[in-house]
Design a protein around this motif. Structure first.
Motif, PDB file in Angstrom:
ATOM      1  N   TYR A  45      -1.482 -15.770 -13.745  1.00  0.00           N
ATOM      2  CA  TYR A  45      -1.679 -15.293 -12.381  1.00  0.00           C
ATOM      3  C   TYR A  45      -1.133 -13.871 -12.249  1.00  0.00           C
ATOM      4  O   TYR A  45       0.018 -13.603 -12.612  1.00  0.00           O
ATOM      5  CB  TYR A  45      -0.976 -16.218 -11.384  1.00  0.00           C
ATOM      6  N   TYR A  46      -1.974 -13.014 -11.670  1.00  0.00           N
ATOM      7  CA  TYR A  46      -1.625 -11.610 -11.517  1.00  0.00           C
ATOM      8  C   TYR A  46      -1.535 -11.241 -10.034  1.00  0.00           C
ATOM      9  O   TYR A  46      -2.429 -11.575  -9.250  1.00  0.00           O
ATOM     10  CB  TYR A  46      -2.672 -10.706 -12.155  1.00  0.00           C
ATOM     11  N   CYS A  47      -0.504 -10.519  -9.688  1.00  0.00           N
ATOM     12  CA  CYS A  47      -0.409  -9.932  -8.359  1.00  0.00           C
ATOM     13  C   CYS A  47      -1.176  -8.617  -8.362  1.00  0.00           C
ATOM     14  O   CYS A  47      -1.158  -7.875  -9.362  1.00  0.00           O
ATOM     15  CB  CYS A  47       1.059  -9.691  -8.029  1.00  0.00           C
ATOM     16  N   ASN A  48      -1.835  -8.337  -7.251  1.00  0.00           N
ATOM     17  CA  ASN A  48      -2.625  -7.115  -7.125  1.00  0.00           C
ATOM     18  C   ASN A  48      -2.345  -6.459  -5.785  1.00  0.00           C
ATOM     19  O   ASN A  48      -2.119  -7.147  -4.784  1.00  0.00           O
ATOM     20  CB  ASN A  48      -4.114  -7.448  -7.244  1.00  0.00           C
ATOM     21  N   ALA A  49      -2.352  -5.140  -5.769  1.00  0.00           N
ATOM     22  CA  ALA A  49      -2.182  -4.416  -4.515  1.00  0.00           C
ATOM     23  C   ALA A  49      -3.126  -3.221  -4.478  1.00  0.00           C
ATOM     24  O   ALA A  49      -3.341  -2.564  -5.507  1.00  0.00           O
ATOM     25  CB  ALA A  49      -0.743  -3.940  -4.363  1.00  0.00           C
ATOM     26  N   LEU A  50      -3.696  -2.978  -3.323  1.00  0.00           N
ATOM     27  CA  LEU A  50      -4.465  -1.763  -3.072  1.00  0.00           C
ATOM     28  C   LEU A  50      -3.634  -0.910  -2.131  1.00  0.00           C
ATOM     29  O   LEU A  50      -3.347  -1.328  -1.006  1.00  0.00           O
ATOM     30  CB  LEU A  50      -5.814  -2.087  -2.438  1.00  0.00           C
ATOM     31  N   TYR A  51      -3.231   0.271  -2.607  1.00  0.00           N
ATOM     32  CA  TYR A  51      -2.319   1.092  -1.822  1.00  0.00           C
ATOM     33  C   TYR A  51      -2.892   2.481  -1.618  1.00  0.00           C
ATOM     34  O   TYR A  51      -3.770   2.930  -2.362  1.00  0.00           O
ATOM     35  CB  TYR A  51      -0.942   1.168  -2.494  1.00  0.00           C
ATOM     36  N   THR A  52      -2.374   3.137  -0.611  1.00  0.00           N
ATOM     37  CA  THR A  52      -2.882   4.447  -0.219  1.00  0.00           C
ATOM     38  C   THR A  52      -1.841   5.526  -0.473  1.00  0.00           C
ATOM     39  O   THR A  52      -0.681   5.390  -0.083  1.00  0.00           O
ATOM     40  CB  THR A  52      -3.256   4.451   1.270  1.00  0.00           C
ATOM     41  N   ILE A  53      -2.278   6.593  -1.135  1.00  0.00           N
ATOM     42  CA  ILE A  53      -1.480   7.805  -1.306  1.00  0.00           C
ATOM     43  C   ILE A  53      -2.399   8.990  -1.062  1.00  0.00           C
ATOM     44  O   ILE A  53      -3.463   9.094  -1.681  1.00  0.00           O
ATOM     45  CB  ILE A  53      -0.852   7.906  -2.710  1.00  0.00           C
ATOM     46  N   GLY A  54      -1.993   9.888  -0.162  1.00  0.00           N
ATOM     47  CA  GLY A  54      -2.776  11.088   0.080  1.00  0.00           C
ATOM     48  C   GLY A  54      -4.204  10.819   0.510  1.00  0.00           C
ATOM     49  O   GLY A  54      -5.117  11.579   0.176  1.00  0.00           O
ATOM     50  N   GLY A  55      -4.423   9.718   1.203  1.00  0.00           N
ATOM     51  CA  GLY A  55      -5.754   9.407   1.689  1.00  0.00           C
ATOM     52  C   GLY A  55      -6.639   8.696   0.699  1.00  0.00           C
ATOM     53  O   GLY A  55      -7.763   8.297   1.044  1.00  0.00           O
ATOM     54  N   ALA A  56      -6.180   8.536  -0.522  1.00  0.00           N
ATOM     55  CA  ALA A  56      -6.956   7.832  -1.535  1.00  0.00           C
ATOM     56  C   ALA A  56      -6.355   6.446  -1.766  1.00  0.00           C
ATOM     57  O   ALA A  56      -5.153   6.246  -1.582  1.00  0.00           O
ATOM     58  CB  ALA A  56      -6.982   8.615  -2.835  1.00  0.00           C
TER      59      ALA A  56
ATOM     60  N   SER B  95      -3.099  -1.558  -8.152  1.00  0.00           N
ATOM     61  CA  SER B  95      -1.969  -1.780  -9.041  1.00  0.00           C
ATOM     62  C   SER B  95      -1.925  -3.252  -9.412  1.00  0.00           C
ATOM     63  O   SER B  95      -2.282  -4.107  -8.594  1.00  0.00           O
ATOM     64  CB  SER B  95      -0.655  -1.370  -8.357  1.00  0.00           C
ATOM     65  N   TRP B  96      -1.487  -3.530 -10.636  1.00  0.00           N
ATOM     66  CA  TRP B  96      -1.420  -4.906 -11.133  1.00  0.00           C
ATOM     67  C   TRP B  96      -0.016  -5.227 -11.626  1.00  0.00           C
ATOM     68  O   TRP B  96       0.657  -4.378 -12.212  1.00  0.00           O
ATOM     69  CB  TRP B  96      -2.400  -5.108 -12.293  1.00  0.00           C
ATOM     70  N   GLY B  97       0.390  -6.473 -11.419  1.00  0.00           N
ATOM     71  CA  GLY B  97       1.617  -6.943 -12.016  1.00  0.00           C
ATOM     72  C   GLY B  97       1.370  -7.337 -13.465  1.00  0.00           C
ATOM     73  O   GLY B  97       0.247  -7.287 -13.966  1.00  0.00           O
ATOM     74  N   GLN B  98       2.427  -7.768 -14.133  1.00  0.00           N
ATOM     75  CA  GLN B  98       2.326  -8.096 -15.545  1.00  0.00           C
ATOM     76  C   GLN B  98       1.793  -9.500 -15.772  1.00  0.00           C
ATOM     77  O   GLN B  98       1.394  -9.841 -16.886  1.00  0.00           O
ATOM     78  CB  GLN B  98       3.697  -7.951 -16.225  1.00  0.00           C
TER      79      GLN B  98
END
Length: 119
Positions: A93-104, A108-111
């Motif tokens: 099972y993998y954790c996933n995140a969609l994050y914003t930096i500078g409008g983009a 990101s994925w966990g191990q």
């Protein structure tokens, strides 16, 4: 960049419960979506559950009614409560995140954390 650390995997008997947690850290403006994916041997990675910053959730049909995803925006954590586990839930099972930096937006994925359900 967002760094994700998962915890809570292990071995459980069929019908049992398990809780996965994921904590995000790093430099980012916001985390839009957090979620959990899983990959069983010989199979493609699939979405298990996702949750937006506003609390909207979606689940794979195979886990609806058994799994619950929750999120703490202040702590940047996401949890997956898994009940009535089945051997078919065995996967990494993998954790996933969609994050914003500078409008983009970036992913990101966990191990990954192993969940094994014995029959």
């Amino acid at each position: 960049q967002v760094h994700l650390v998962e915890s809570g995997g292990g071995l459980v008997q069929a019908g049992g419960s398990m809780r996965l947690s994921c904590a995000a850290s790093g430099s980012f403006f916001s985390i839009n979506v957090m979620g959990w994916y899983r990959q069983a041997p010989g199979k493609q990675r699939e979405l298990v559950a996702g949750i937006t910053s506003g609390g909207s959730t979606n689940y794979a049909d195979s886990v609806k009614g058994r799994f619950t995803i929750s999120r703490d925006n202040a702590k940047n954590t996401v949890n997956l409560q898994m009940n009535s586990l089945k051997p078919d839930d065995t996967a990494l099972y993998y954790c996933n995140a969609l994050y914003t930096i500078g409008g983009a937006v970036f992913p990101s994925w966990g191990q990954g954390t192993q969940v094994t359900v014995s029959s």
